[in-house]
Design an enzyme around this catalytic site. Sequence first.
Site, PDB file in Angstrom:
ATOM      1  N   GLY A   1       0.831  -1.197   0.000  1.00  9.00           N
ATOM      2  CA  GLY A   1       0.000   0.000   0.000  1.00  9.00           C
ATOM      3  C   GLY A   1       0.863   1.242   0.000  1.00  9.00           C
ATOM      4  O   GLY A   1       2.078   1.193  -0.228  1.00  9.00           O
TER       5      GLY A   1
ATOM      6  N   HIS B   1     -17.262   3.541   8.630  1.00 13.02           N
ATOM      7  CA  HIS B   1     -17.606   4.613   7.704  1.00 13.02           C
ATOM      8  C   HIS B   1     -19.121   4.761   7.684  1.00 13.02           C
ATOM      9  O   HIS B   1     -19.849   3.773   7.567  1.00 13.02           O
ATOM     10  CB  HIS B   1     -17.092   4.307   6.293  1.00 13.02           C
ATOM     11  CG  HIS B   1     -17.054   5.521   5.423  1.00 13.02           C
ATOM     12  ND1 HIS B   1     -18.186   6.092   4.895  1.00 13.02           N
ATOM     13  CD2 HIS B   1     -16.013   6.281   4.989  1.00 13.02           C
ATOM     14  CE1 HIS B   1     -17.848   7.147   4.175  1.00 13.02           C
ATOM     15  NE2 HIS B   1     -16.542   7.291   4.229  1.00 13.02           N
TER      16      HIS B   1
ATOM     17  N   HIS C   1     -14.420   0.213   8.649  1.00 10.33           N
ATOM     18  CA  HIS C   1     -13.638   0.956   7.655  1.00 10.33           C
ATOM     19  C   HIS C   1     -12.160   1.082   8.002  1.00 10.33           C
ATOM     20  O   HIS C   1     -11.313   0.748   7.191  1.00 10.33           O
ATOM     21  CB  HIS C   1     -14.255   2.350   7.512  1.00 10.33           C
ATOM     22  CG  HIS C   1     -13.619   3.208   6.462  1.00 10.33           C
ATOM     23  ND1 HIS C   1     -13.448   2.797   5.158  1.00 10.33           N
ATOM     24  CD2 HIS C   1     -13.107   4.469   6.528  1.00 10.33           C
ATOM     25  CE1 HIS C   1     -12.879   3.759   4.462  1.00 10.33           C
ATOM     26  NE2 HIS C   1     -12.640   4.772   5.261  1.00 10.33           N
TER      27      HIS C   1
END
Length: 537
Positions: free
Chosen positions: A17, A238, A348
């Site tokens: 990432g 989220h 999330h």
Amino acid sequence: MAPAWEAGADLVVVGTGVAGLTAALTARELGLRVLVVTKAGLGEGNTPWAQGGVAVVLPEEHEPGDTVARHAADTLAAGAGLCDERAVAVILAQGPGAVQRLREQGARFDTARDGALARTREGGHSAFRVIHAGGDATGAEVERALVNAVRDDPIPVLEQHIAVEALRTPVGDVAGLLVLDAEGAPGVVRAPAVLLATGGIGQLYQATTNPELATGDGLALALRAGAVLADVEFVQFHPTVLFSGPHVTGRRPLVTEAVRGEGAVLVDHSGARVMADVHPLADLAPRDVVAAAITRRMVATGQDHVLLDATHMGGDAFRRRFPTVHAACQDVGVDPAHEPIPVAPAAHFSCGGVMTTVDGRSGVTGLYAAGEVARTGLHGANRLASNSLLEGLVTGARAARAVAADLAAGLLADPKLAEPARPPAAPVVDRDALQRAMSRYAAIGRDASGLIEAMSVLDTRSVHRPLETHRAVEDAALAMVASTLLTTALQRTESRGCHVRTDHPNTDESWHRSLPVRLDAAGRLVHVEPVILGGVA
């Protein structure tokens, strides 16, 4: 089973990432031999799914009156008293330079008609300071630029290999990794430094914005290596994830907070505003506030979702600004131009993780962490929107520089001293049972009886197994992280940020502190006094 092969490097980066690739590129620039390990393919992971953008106050490209100090104030407010102010100051101050470096590596952000970077506003922000790419495809653009830079270098990447266990010296220093390939064959990478950039823990829950890779592997590996974890109980849900049916599980499409930043409002099925009189920022309140308000309204109305009304934008404008969201809505038969979007909260972002400095140093010599797997102190009890990509860019680079400095100073172990490693055995819990228990008892709104019930599920469904496959490693990690989360959530008898205890609804200032934990010599989770602060080492 003995390892089938061995390799060597100065630094092993686990994860591809934003934090991992930024660290790998920085370390390579500093002259280190770098090897990247990923259990999937290069470019896969959480980062490409990030929609909203990068929160940053850029010199001469910011809203009038906005400052890094205002960004810090918003971050501290969202963090509900558990941010480390030094970490916040360092990371946000270095954000502009990190973004500029990313642009030099080829990242292209959206621009306004005057040619300046386009900016939007998200929940908890007091200014328009979130830059974005591809409308709502910022993470994909960031990942594209970093992957291309890694390929151009080129930096070797070991794909389809999962990190199982840290190699350690007789005194406990980390000196490499034991990994498994896709078929379960073990291999060893000897290195004086291991950097975890493995992302989050969304797969603890039935509904999440995270891909299937987000199983908490890095947290479990760090715990077994002797590291301290903190703030694991703070999982951000989220508020607005596309709702496509009550029985749909797994990764769900995100409806970026920037939609509300462009004027969309949350309503229930009668058309009443969800966020009216809840918070001064209304629909742009911090995420924990919005997610909790939505959950309360769903309980009150007996509905399993609410509605996000963005019809004021019109079809063409919405499609241009939010192409990813528009396509996801079309897939479930929703036209945002003419009807509100069905949404519900979903797991999330993990605000906690391996306790590190902003330079990525953990309490274990040779073990570093950056990105969502790390707890730097930036997020506290609730992450401010779009601070995650920024954190990955800044701390990934800082961690690489810390590794180079520690190597040069002779502070790291000789990998030749690492003791032999074989795949360990660990408790594994059926994933479906674990996810159902965590979703029911440890999501938004927790109480003591539910947390204890979830612990009972883990205990009764636990089986000790050797970690000889990717699935076993992931399931063991989920079990260990779930146990850690339940333990700390049960102990924190208050509501703060995204940790909501229905049996302790108020914030208690006696809990104005983190709960660091580690494993003892018998492998049991124990609480420890903070030994590392989130600020500069």
